[in-house]
Design a protein around this motif. Structure first.
Motif, PDB file in Angstrom:
ATOM      1  N   SER A  68       0.874  -1.166   0.000  1.00 34.70           N
ATOM      2  CA  SER A  68       0.000   0.000   0.000  1.00 34.70           C
ATOM      3  C   SER A  68       0.911   1.216   0.000  1.00 34.70           C
ATOM      4  O   SER A  68       2.131   1.097   0.098  1.00 34.70           O
ATOM      5  CB  SER A  68      -0.920   0.001   1.230  1.00 34.70           C
ATOM      6  N   ASP A  69       0.329   2.400  -0.140  1.00 30.94           N
ATOM      7  CA  ASP A  69       1.089   3.627   0.064  1.00 30.94           C
ATOM      8  C   ASP A  69       1.273   3.752   1.577  1.00 30.94           C
ATOM      9  O   ASP A  69       0.425   4.275   2.290  1.00 30.94           O
ATOM     10  CB  ASP A  69       0.314   4.828  -0.494  1.00 30.94           C
ATOM     11  N   ARG A  70       2.406   3.257   2.071  1.00 25.01           N
ATOM     12  CA  ARG A  70       2.571   3.142   3.517  1.00 25.01           C
ATOM     13  C   ARG A  70       2.771   4.477   4.221  1.00 25.01           C
ATOM     14  O   ARG A  70       2.597   4.540   5.437  1.00 25.01           O
ATOM     15  CB  ARG A  70       3.707   2.165   3.850  1.00 25.01           C
ATOM     16  N   VAL A  71       3.147   5.511   3.517  1.00 28.57           N
ATOM     17  CA  VAL A  71       3.152   6.829   4.152  1.00 28.57           C
ATOM     18  C   VAL A  71       1.718   7.208   4.501  1.00 28.57           C
ATOM     19  O   VAL A  71       1.393   7.554   5.638  1.00 28.57           O
ATOM     20  CB  VAL A  71       3.793   7.885   3.234  1.00 28.57           C
ATOM     21  N   ARG A  72       0.846   7.108   3.503  1.00 36.01           N
ATOM     22  CA  ARG A  72      -0.547   7.525   3.718  1.00 36.01           C
ATOM     23  C   ARG A  72      -1.274   6.592   4.688  1.00 36.01           C
ATOM     24  O   ARG A  72      -2.004   7.051   5.569  1.00 36.01           O
ATOM     25  CB  ARG A  72      -1.274   7.571   2.375  1.00 36.01           C
ATOM     26  N   THR A  73      -1.103   5.269   4.521  1.00 36.03           N
ATOM     27  CA  THR A  73      -1.847   4.348   5.382  1.00 36.03           C
ATOM     28  C   THR A  73      -1.381   4.421   6.835  1.00 36.03           C
ATOM     29  O   THR A  73      -2.186   4.264   7.762  1.00 36.03           O
ATOM     30  CB  THR A  73      -1.748   2.904   4.865  1.00 36.03           C
ATOM     31  N   VAL A  74      -0.092   4.669   7.065  1.00 34.29           N
ATOM     32  CA  VAL A  74       0.398   4.844   8.438  1.00 34.29           C
ATOM     33  C   VAL A  74      -0.244   6.085   9.058  1.00 34.29           C
ATOM     34  O   VAL A  74      -0.742   6.048  10.197  1.00 34.29           O
ATOM     35  CB  VAL A  74       1.937   4.954   8.463  1.00 34.29           C
ATOM     36  N   VAL A  75      -0.232   7.186   8.323  1.00 39.17           N
ATOM     37  CA  VAL A  75      -0.792   8.429   8.846  1.00 39.17           C
ATOM     38  C   VAL A  75      -2.289   8.278   9.113  1.00 39.17           C
ATOM     39  O   VAL A  75      -2.790   8.676  10.174  1.00 39.17           O
ATOM     40  CB  VAL A  75      -0.514   9.591   7.871  1.00 39.17           C
ATOM     41  N   MET A 103      -6.558   6.902  15.666  1.00 39.97           N
ATOM     42  CA  MET A 103      -6.395   6.566  17.077  1.00 39.97           C
ATOM     43  C   MET A 103      -6.005   7.777  17.920  1.00 39.97           C
ATOM     44  O   MET A 103      -5.758   7.645  19.117  1.00 39.97           O
ATOM     45  CB  MET A 103      -5.345   5.466  17.220  1.00 39.97           C
ATOM     46  N   GLY A 104      -5.920   8.945  17.278  1.00 37.85           N
ATOM     47  CA  GLY A 104      -5.609  10.162  18.013  1.00 37.85           C
ATOM     48  C   GLY A 104      -4.165  10.597  17.961  1.00 37.85           C
ATOM     49  O   GLY A 104      -3.764  11.520  18.694  1.00 37.85           O
ATOM     50  N   ALA A 105      -3.345   9.979  17.098  1.00 36.50           N
ATOM     51  CA  ALA A 105      -1.942  10.364  17.005  1.00 36.50           C
ATOM     52  C   ALA A 105      -1.807  11.757  16.399  1.00 36.50           C
ATOM     53  O   ALA A 105      -2.604  12.174  15.557  1.00 36.50           O
ATOM     54  CB  ALA A 105      -1.171   9.355  16.155  1.00 36.50           C
ATOM     55  N   ASP A 106      -0.789  12.478  16.810  1.00 34.76           N
ATOM     56  CA  ASP A 106      -0.446  13.778  16.233  1.00 34.76           C
ATOM     57  C   ASP A 106       0.605  13.512  15.162  1.00 34.76           C
ATOM     58  O   ASP A 106       1.811  13.604  15.410  1.00 34.76           O
ATOM     59  CB  ASP A 106       0.082  14.711  17.326  1.00 34.76           C
ATOM     60  N   ILE A 107       0.154  13.166  13.966  1.00 29.79           N
ATOM     61  CA  ILE A 107       1.044  12.729  12.896  1.00 29.79           C
ATOM     62  C   ILE A 107       0.701  13.468  11.620  1.00 29.79           C
ATOM     63  O   ILE A 107      -0.473  13.688  11.309  1.00 29.79           O
ATOM     64  CB  ILE A 107       0.953  11.195  12.694  1.00 29.79           C
ATOM     65  N   ARG A 108       1.736  13.860  10.874  1.00 31.81           N
ATOM     66  CA  ARG A 108       1.557  14.634   9.654  1.00 31.81           C
ATOM     67  C   ARG A 108       2.274  13.950   8.499  1.00 31.81           C
ATOM     68  O   ARG A 108       3.414  13.499   8.634  1.00 31.81           O
ATOM     69  CB  ARG A 108       2.104  16.046   9.849  1.00 31.81           C
ATOM     70  N   GLY A 160       7.820  10.833   3.832  1.00 34.39           N
ATOM     71  CA  GLY A 160       7.827  10.253   5.167  1.00 34.39           C
ATOM     72  C   GLY A 160       6.717  10.822   6.025  1.00 34.39           C
ATOM     73  O   GLY A 160       5.619  11.092   5.535  1.00 34.39           O
ATOM     74  N   PHE A 161       7.006  11.029   7.302  1.00 29.49           N
ATOM     75  CA  PHE A 161       5.995  11.568   8.214  1.00 29.49           C
ATOM     76  C   PHE A 161       6.671  12.223   9.417  1.00 29.49           C
ATOM     77  O   PHE A 161       7.866  12.018   9.676  1.00 29.49           O
ATOM     78  CB  PHE A 161       5.012  10.488   8.687  1.00 29.49           C
ATOM     79  N   GLU A 162       5.869  13.017  10.118  1.00 29.00           N
ATOM     80  CA  GLU A 162       6.321  13.720  11.315  1.00 29.00           C
ATOM     81  C   GLU A 162       5.340  13.399  12.438  1.00 29.00           C
ATOM     82  O   GLU A 162       4.131  13.514  12.255  1.00 29.00           O
ATOM     83  CB  GLU A 162       6.356  15.222  11.034  1.00 29.00           C
ATOM     84  N   VAL A 163       5.865  12.984  13.589  1.00 28.42           N
ATOM     85  CA  VAL A 163       5.017  12.560  14.709  1.00 28.42           C
ATOM     86  C   VAL A 163       5.417  13.322  15.965  1.00 28.42           C
ATOM     87  O   VAL A 163       6.592  13.348  16.337  1.00 28.42           O
ATOM     88  CB  VAL A 163       5.151  11.042  14.969  1.00 28.42           C
ATOM     89  N   ARG A 164       4.404  13.922  16.621  1.00 30.29           N
ATOM     90  CA  ARG A 164       4.655  14.607  17.896  1.00 30.29           C
ATOM     91  C   ARG A 164       4.132  13.739  19.036  1.00 30.29           C
ATOM     92  O   ARG A 164       3.017  13.242  18.984  1.00 30.29           O
ATOM     93  CB  ARG A 164       3.972  15.974  17.925  1.00 30.29           C
ATOM     94  N   GLY A 165       4.944  13.582  20.063  1.00 28.66           N
ATOM     95  CA  GLY A 165       4.546  12.767  21.192  1.00 28.66           C
ATOM     96  C   GLY A 165       4.985  13.397  22.503  1.00 28.66           C
ATOM     97  O   GLY A 165       5.672  14.422  22.511  1.00 28.66           O
ATOM     98  N   PRO A 166       4.587  12.776  23.604  1.00 31.56           N
ATOM     99  CA  PRO A 166       3.747  11.565  23.650  1.00 31.56           C
ATOM    100  C   PRO A 166       2.256  11.907  23.574  1.00 31.56           C
ATOM    101  O   PRO A 166       1.852  13.013  23.922  1.00 31.56           O
ATOM    102  CB  PRO A 166       4.104  10.958  25.004  1.00 31.56           C
ATOM    103  N   VAL A 167       1.457  10.932  23.126  1.00 28.59           N
ATOM    104  CA  VAL A 167      -0.003  11.059  23.110  1.00 28.59           C
ATOM    105  C   VAL A 167      -0.600   9.759  23.645  1.00 28.59           C
ATOM    106  O   VAL A 167       0.063   8.716  23.638  1.00 28.59           O
ATOM    107  CB  VAL A 167      -0.549  11.326  21.695  1.00 28.59           C
TER     108      VAL A 167
END
Length: 432
Positions: free
Chosen positions: A343-350, A356-361, A366-373
């Motif tokens: 799959s397009d794993r960038v998009r499907t991961v985001v 689930m409430g992740a702060d992910i862009r 790739g992607f950017e994730v802010r934590g903790p959540v």
């Protein structure tokens, strides 16, 4: 499947055998002289696809259903027969791309296809260099998508600078190089997994590797190689992340392949502060192996880019999950290759973690994730992609409330995944 967070995580797990090595052990022994026994071979749909395609090309393979050992009677470098039917590679990109390289050197007409997912994955990256070597190949959509028709023949060696660090592309070219006139050389922008180089060298092929460059010359013969396949670090990855992120966890993973071209996730988790260690380090069939112990950890953010990416490409979805439990902003870049997986794993991961409430862009590469959540349970789909299915299941085991996972496809690479999750997280897994 329904998943929830257990109070504690405790397990000793023998992860499935390495998929990359299982594929290569079948393919390389198929063109060797003599018979080989592959012990501990991964019994998954992908590897079975490789076995079925080789059998259709005239290679005797004894591998009963449910068996952890396969016997391959090699037909020599020039002993394959033309299949009287299409070669169905199922969901396996490794099967299709490596067989294209192998068949490029044989005067046979072959048609390779696969399921809907595989038929959407890029094949031009293999077709182009094989054409430069002299093979005739055709495919759909401007020679980019399967089905692929290949008519092999006389090949010439080339010097190829691959635009991507891909073990599948590299391996296809090296297999064709076994049959080409002169030397074939492949250079990558970063060093991809080197199972092909290690195994071909052990079988007597004239192959040399230096950094991100590999050279091969025509072989007169390959010697059959019996081996025991070590555990797959990609299958160890869910447990590494589960234990590191859960507040009360300890998992030991036995007999895992720790080839340095595959251990990017270990380096990433160490950079994030994970409590993990290698035990009983040893060697099996030319590959380094160890037991891995991992415990609950206080994680911090990190940046993943450059040469680290190809060493952890299949594990990057789980890095995004670990980043949800880390202090700070984790950034994954240079990973556009994720977009052309099952799959397009960038998009499907985001999309999966956002539900689930992740702060992910989402980033272009790739992607950017802010934590903790704190993640919350949700209804998730694996999108028919085994890596996303495992991501969803582990995320559900770390989230508040209940998570339902559908279309997980985990049997493609890890048939005992749900059984092992139930073992590690008692009370956290319920049937659909």
């Amino acid at each position: 499947m329904k998943v929830s967070r257990p109070a504690a995580v405790r397990a000793v797990i023998d992860v499935p055998p390495d998929k990359s090595i299982s594929h290569r052990a079948l393919i390389f022994n198929a063109i060797a002289d003599g018979a080989a026994v592959i012990e501990g071979i991964l019994d998954s749909e992908d590897v079975r696809s490789t076995a079925r395609c080789l059998a259709a090309l005239g290679v005797p393979i004894e591998w009963p259903e449910g068996s952890s050992a396969a016997r391959v009677t090699g037909q020599g470098l020039h002993g394959l027969f033309e299949s009287d039917d299409v070669l169905d590679c199922g969901n396996s990109g490794t099967t299709m791309r490596l067989l294209l390289g192998l068949l490029a050197g044989h005067p046979l007409l072959s048609v390779l296809t696969g399921d809907a997912s595989l038929r959407s994955r890029p094949m031009a990256r293999v077709i182009q260099p094989l054409r430069e070597m002299g093979a005739a190949l055709m495919a759909r959509k401007g020679d980019t998508l399967a089905p692929v028709v290949v008519k092999g023949g006389r090949l010439r060696g080339i010097r190829y600078a691959s635009p991507v660090a891909s073990a599948q592309v590299k391996s296809a070219i090296l297999l064709a190089g076994l049959y080409a006139e002169g030397e074939t050389a492949v250079t990558e922008p970063g060093r991809s997994r080197d199972h092909t180089e290690r195994m071909l060298a052990a079988m007597g092929a004239p192959i040399e590797a230096e950094g991100a460059a590999v050279r091969i010359r025509p072989a007169e013969r390959l010697a059959a190689l019996s081996l025991r396949v070590p555990g797959d670090i990609s299958s160890a990855a869910p447990w590494l992340v589960l234990a590191a992120c859960h507040p009360d966890a300890e998992i030991v993973l036995r007999g895992v392949n720790v080839n340095p071209t595959r251990t990017g996730l270990l380096d990433i988790l160490r950079a994030m502060g994970a409590d993990l260690e290698l035990l009983e380090e040893r060697e099996t069939g030319g590959e380094p192996v160890a037991d891995i112990a991992v415990r609950s950890s206080s994680l911090r953010a990190t940046t993943v880019s450059g040469e680290l990416v190809p060493r952890a490409i299949d594990e990057l979805p789980l890095v995004a999950l670990a980043a949800c439990f880390a202090d700070g902003t984790t950034v994954v870049r240079d990973a556009a290759e994720l977009r052309v997986k099952e799959s397009d794993r960038v998009r499907t991961v985001v999309e999966t973690l956002s539900r689930m409430g992740a702060d992910i862009r989402e980033l272009e590469d790739g992607f950017e994730v802010r934590g903790p959540v704190r993640l919350s349970g949700a209804r998730l789909s694996g999108r028919g992609d085994h890596r996303i299915g495992m991501l969803a299941a582990i995320a559900g085991s770390l989230a508040d409330g209940e998570t339902t996972v559908s279309d997980d496809a985990v049997a493609v690479s890890y048939r005992s995944f749900w059984e092992h999750l139930a073992q590690a997280a008692p009370g956290g897994v319920a049937a659909r």
